[in-house]
Design a protein around this motif. Structure first.
Motif, mmCIF file in Angstrom:
data_model
loop_
_atom_site.group_PDB
_atom_site.id
_atom_site.type_symbol
_atom_site.label_atom_id
_atom_site.label_comp_id
_atom_site.label_asym_id
_atom_site.label_seq_id
_atom_site.Cartn_x
_atom_site.Cartn_y
_atom_site.Cartn_z
ATOM 1 N N ARG A 245 -116.035 71.113 14.891
ATOM 2 C CA ARG A 245 -115.704 70.630 13.553
ATOM 3 C C ARG A 245 -114.878 69.345 13.609
ATOM 4 O O ARG A 245 -115.179 68.367 12.927
ATOM 5 C CB ARG A 245 -114.948 71.736 12.819
ATOM 6 C CG ARG A 245 -114.689 71.485 11.326
ATOM 7 C CD ARG A 245 -113.348 70.771 11.045
ATOM 8 N NE ARG A 245 -112.224 71.357 11.709
ATOM 9 C CZ ARG A 245 -111.501 72.392 11.209
ATOM 10 N NH1 ARG A 245 -111.826 72.929 10.051
ATOM 11 N NH2 ARG A 245 -110.452 72.839 11.883
ATOM 12 N N ASP A 246 -113.861 69.346 14.462
ATOM 13 C CA ASP A 246 -112.973 68.183 14.527
ATOM 14 C C ASP A 246 -113.666 66.954 15.101
ATOM 15 O O ASP A 246 -113.362 65.824 14.716
ATOM 16 C CB ASP A 246 -111.727 68.521 15.339
ATOM 17 C CG ASP A 246 -110.834 69.546 14.640
ATOM 18 O OD1 ASP A 246 -111.031 69.769 13.425
ATOM 19 O OD2 ASP A 246 -109.973 70.137 15.321
ATOM 20 N N LEU A 247 -114.607 67.164 16.033
ATOM 21 C CA LEU A 247 -115.345 66.029 16.582
ATOM 22 C C LEU A 247 -116.305 65.429 15.564
ATOM 23 O O LEU A 247 -116.653 64.245 15.650
ATOM 24 C CB LEU A 247 -116.133 66.469 17.823
ATOM 25 C CG LEU A 247 -115.319 66.695 19.098
ATOM 26 C CD1 LEU A 247 -116.156 67.412 20.147
ATOM 27 C CD2 LEU A 247 -114.812 65.360 19.649
ATOM 28 N N ILE A 248 -116.736 66.235 14.588
ATOM 29 C CA ILE A 248 -117.670 65.759 13.563
ATOM 30 C C ILE A 248 -116.929 65.300 12.312
ATOM 31 O O ILE A 248 -117.085 64.170 11.859
ATOM 32 C CB ILE A 248 -118.692 66.861 13.217
ATOM 33 C CG1 ILE A 248 -119.576 67.144 14.434
ATOM 34 C CG2 ILE A 248 -119.567 66.447 12.018
ATOM 35 C CD1 ILE A 248 -120.510 68.328 14.265
ATOM 36 N N ASP A 249 -116.101 66.178 11.747
ATOM 37 C CA ASP A 249 -115.360 65.861 10.524
ATOM 38 C C ASP A 249 -114.347 66.977 10.309
ATOM 39 O O ASP A 249 -114.726 68.111 9.988
ATOM 40 C CB ASP A 249 -116.312 65.761 9.324
ATOM 41 C CG ASP A 249 -115.599 65.433 8.017
ATOM 42 O OD1 ASP A 249 -114.356 65.456 7.994
ATOM 43 O OD2 ASP A 249 -116.295 65.174 7.012
ATOM 44 N N SER A 250 -113.067 66.674 10.464
ATOM 45 C CA SER A 250 -112.032 67.705 10.401
ATOM 46 C C SER A 250 -111.886 68.332 9.021
ATOM 47 O O SER A 250 -111.216 69.366 8.875
ATOM 48 C CB SER A 250 -110.686 67.112 10.840
ATOM 49 O OG SER A 250 -110.314 66.037 9.989
ATOM 50 N N SER A 251 -112.515 67.752 8.006
ATOM 51 C CA SER A 251 -112.411 68.310 6.652
ATOM 52 C C SER A 251 -113.478 69.380 6.376
ATOM 53 O O SER A 251 -113.445 70.037 5.328
ATOM 54 C CB SER A 251 -112.540 67.200 5.603
ATOM 55 O OG SER A 251 -113.862 66.659 5.586
ATOM 56 N N ILE A 252 -114.421 69.570 7.302
ATOM 57 C CA ILE A 252 -115.489 70.566 7.100
ATOM 58 C C ILE A 252 -114.875 71.967 7.111
ATOM 59 O O ILE A 252 -114.154 72.325 8.046
ATOM 60 C CB ILE A 252 -116.563 70.441 8.191
ATOM 61 C CG1 ILE A 252 -117.330 69.120 8.041
ATOM 62 C CG2 ILE A 252 -117.535 71.620 8.142
ATOM 63 C CD1 ILE A 252 -118.318 68.851 9.154
ATOM 64 N N PRO A 253 -115.159 72.783 6.089
ATOM 65 C CA PRO A 253 -114.584 74.139 6.054
ATOM 66 C C PRO A 253 -115.288 75.088 7.021
ATOM 67 O O PRO A 253 -116.492 74.984 7.257
ATOM 68 C CB PRO A 253 -114.815 74.580 4.602
ATOM 69 C CG PRO A 253 -116.008 73.798 4.157
ATOM 70 C CD PRO A 253 -115.927 72.473 4.874
ATOM 71 N N ILE A 254 -114.519 76.003 7.585
ATOM 72 C CA ILE A 254 -115.046 77.061 8.445
ATOM 73 C C ILE A 254 -114.894 78.379 7.697
ATOM 74 O O ILE A 254 -113.785 78.755 7.305
ATOM 75 C CB ILE A 254 -114.310 77.115 9.792
ATOM 76 C CG1 ILE A 254 -114.482 75.786 10.543
ATOM 77 C CG2 ILE A 254 -114.813 78.277 10.638
ATOM 78 C CD1 ILE A 254 -113.635 75.675 11.809
#
Length: 304
Positions: A245-254
Motif C-alpha cells: 500500500r505504501d509503495l503505491i499510495d499510502s492513502s489507500i484504505p485496507i
C-alpha cells in the motif's frame, strides 16, 4: 554441471515459476523441452514443446528419452481448489508424478528434480523450519505433495534414480496469478484503490522468483536429497499488505474481508525457512523483499 547442450524437460513450463526457469536455462545454453496439455505456441521462447497429460501414461510415452534433467513442476497448486476437488488433486499431483517417474526410470540416466512445497510441514513445531521437521499435511494439496515425495524417494532407493526434492516457501514476482497474496493485493490497490484482506496475523517467508530459479539450478547441478528454498526471513502478512500500500499510495484504505479468511484447520500461523542446507551449495538470495515488491508493482502499473 555445465548446462550448455544439456537436454532439460520441464513440466509446468508455462506456469509462473516454469517460465522463469525456462528463460534461465535457455540463457545458459540448455536445450529445453516443455510438456504441455494444450496446443503449444511453436514460436514461444526457443523451447521445444511436446503435448501430453501426466495423468495419462500413454500420452507421455518416451517423453524423457535423451533427457538429462527433469524439472517436475506441473501440479494442482491452489489450496482452495485442492480442498474442493481432492480426487483431481491426487490424480494430478501424485499419480501424475508416478507416471513421469516411470518414464524417467525407463529412459536411463536422468536427474529427477521434484518441486514439492513448504505446505508439507503444516504448523511448525519450531522456527526456522529445516528439512528434518515433521510433516503434517493440513489439506489435500500438502498430502499429495508428501505422497509424491515418498514415491520419488522410493524410486531413488529401488532403482538408483538420481533425484532432488525442493520445498519452496512463498515465491513471488512479476507475472504471478492474482489468486496469490502479493499480486492480488497489488491488483486491488492499482485497480480498485482499496485493499480487502483476510487474516493478516500469519507470517510467511517470501522469496523472489529469480532467486528461486537460481536455487533450482544449483540443486540440479550439485544437490541430492531434500532442500528448502526460501529467504530465511519471516514477515507478517499485515506488514506485507502495508508495504505494498505504501509503495503505491499510502492513502489507500485496507479493509477486513471475512470471505478471504481460511478455516482454522487449514491456516498455517507462521512459516520461516532454514536454508542452511541450500547455502551449503553456494546459493544465497540476492533480491531483497522491498526490491522484489517494487519490481512487481512497476510491472503491474504497465497493465493497469
Amino acid at each position: 554441471m555445465t548446462w550448455a547442450g544439456k537436454n532439460v524437460l520441464i513440466t509446468g513450463a508455462s506456469g509462473f515459476i516454469g517460465r522463469y526457469l525456462v528463460d534461465a536455462l535457455l540463457e545458459k545454453g540448455a536445450n529445453v523441452t516443455g510438456l504441455t496439455m494444450s496446443s503449444p505456441d511453436p514460436s514461444d521462447r526457443n523451447i521445444r514443446w511436446v503435448t501430453g497429460d501426466i495423468t495419462d501414461r500413454g500420452s507421455i510415452k518416451d517423453v524423457c528419452e535423451d533427457i538429462d534433467v527433469v524439472y517436475h513442476l506441473a501440479a494442482i497448486s491452489n489450496v482452495p481448489k485442492s480442498i474442493q476437488n481432492p480426487l483431481l488433486t491426487f490424480n494430478t499431483n501424485t499419480f501424475g508424478t508416478v507416471n513421469l517417474l516411470e518414464e524417467a526410470r525407463l529412459s536411463g540416466n536422468v536427474k529427477f528434480v521434484y518441486i514439492s512445497s513448504a505446505h508439507v510441514y503444516g504448523p511448525p513445531k519450531y522456527l526456522p523450519v529445516d528439512e528434518s521437521h515433521p510433516l503434517n499435511p493440513r489439506e489435500p494439496y500438502a498430502a499429495s505433495k508428501i505422497a509424491s515425495e515418498n514415491i520419488v524417494q522410493a524410486y531413488g532407493n529401488a532403482y538408483g534414480l538420481d533425484y532432488a526434492i525442493i520445498r519452496p516457501f512463498n515465491v513471488f514476482g512479476p507475472g504471478q496469478d492474482e489468486s496469490f497474496l502479493i499480486p492480488g493485493v497489488i491488483a486491488q490497490a492499482l485497480r480498485n484503490k482499496e485493499i480487502k484482506v483476510g487474516n493478516t496475523e500469519p507470517t510467511r517467508d517470501f522469496l523472489f522468483v529469480k532467486d528461486c530459479v537460481g536455487g533450482f539450478l544449483a540443486i540440479a547441478e550439485k544437490g541430492s536429497g531434500i532442500f528448502n528454498i526460501g529467504s530465511g526471513n519471516e514477515i507478517r502478512i499485515s506488514n506485507v499488505v502495508e508495504k505494498i500500500r505504501d509503495l503505491i499510495d499510502s492513502s489507500i484504505p485496507i479493509k477486513s474481508d471475512e470471505s478471504r479468511i481460511r478455516g482454522g484447520k487449514v491456516e498455517i500461523p507462521r512459516m520461516c525457512a532454514n536454508i542452511e542446507k541450500l547455502n551449503g551449495l553456494g546459493w544465497y538470495p540476492e533480491i531483497g523483499f522491498d526490491e522484489g515488491l517494487t519490481q512487481c508493482i512497476n510491472k503491474n502499473r504497465e497493465i493497469f
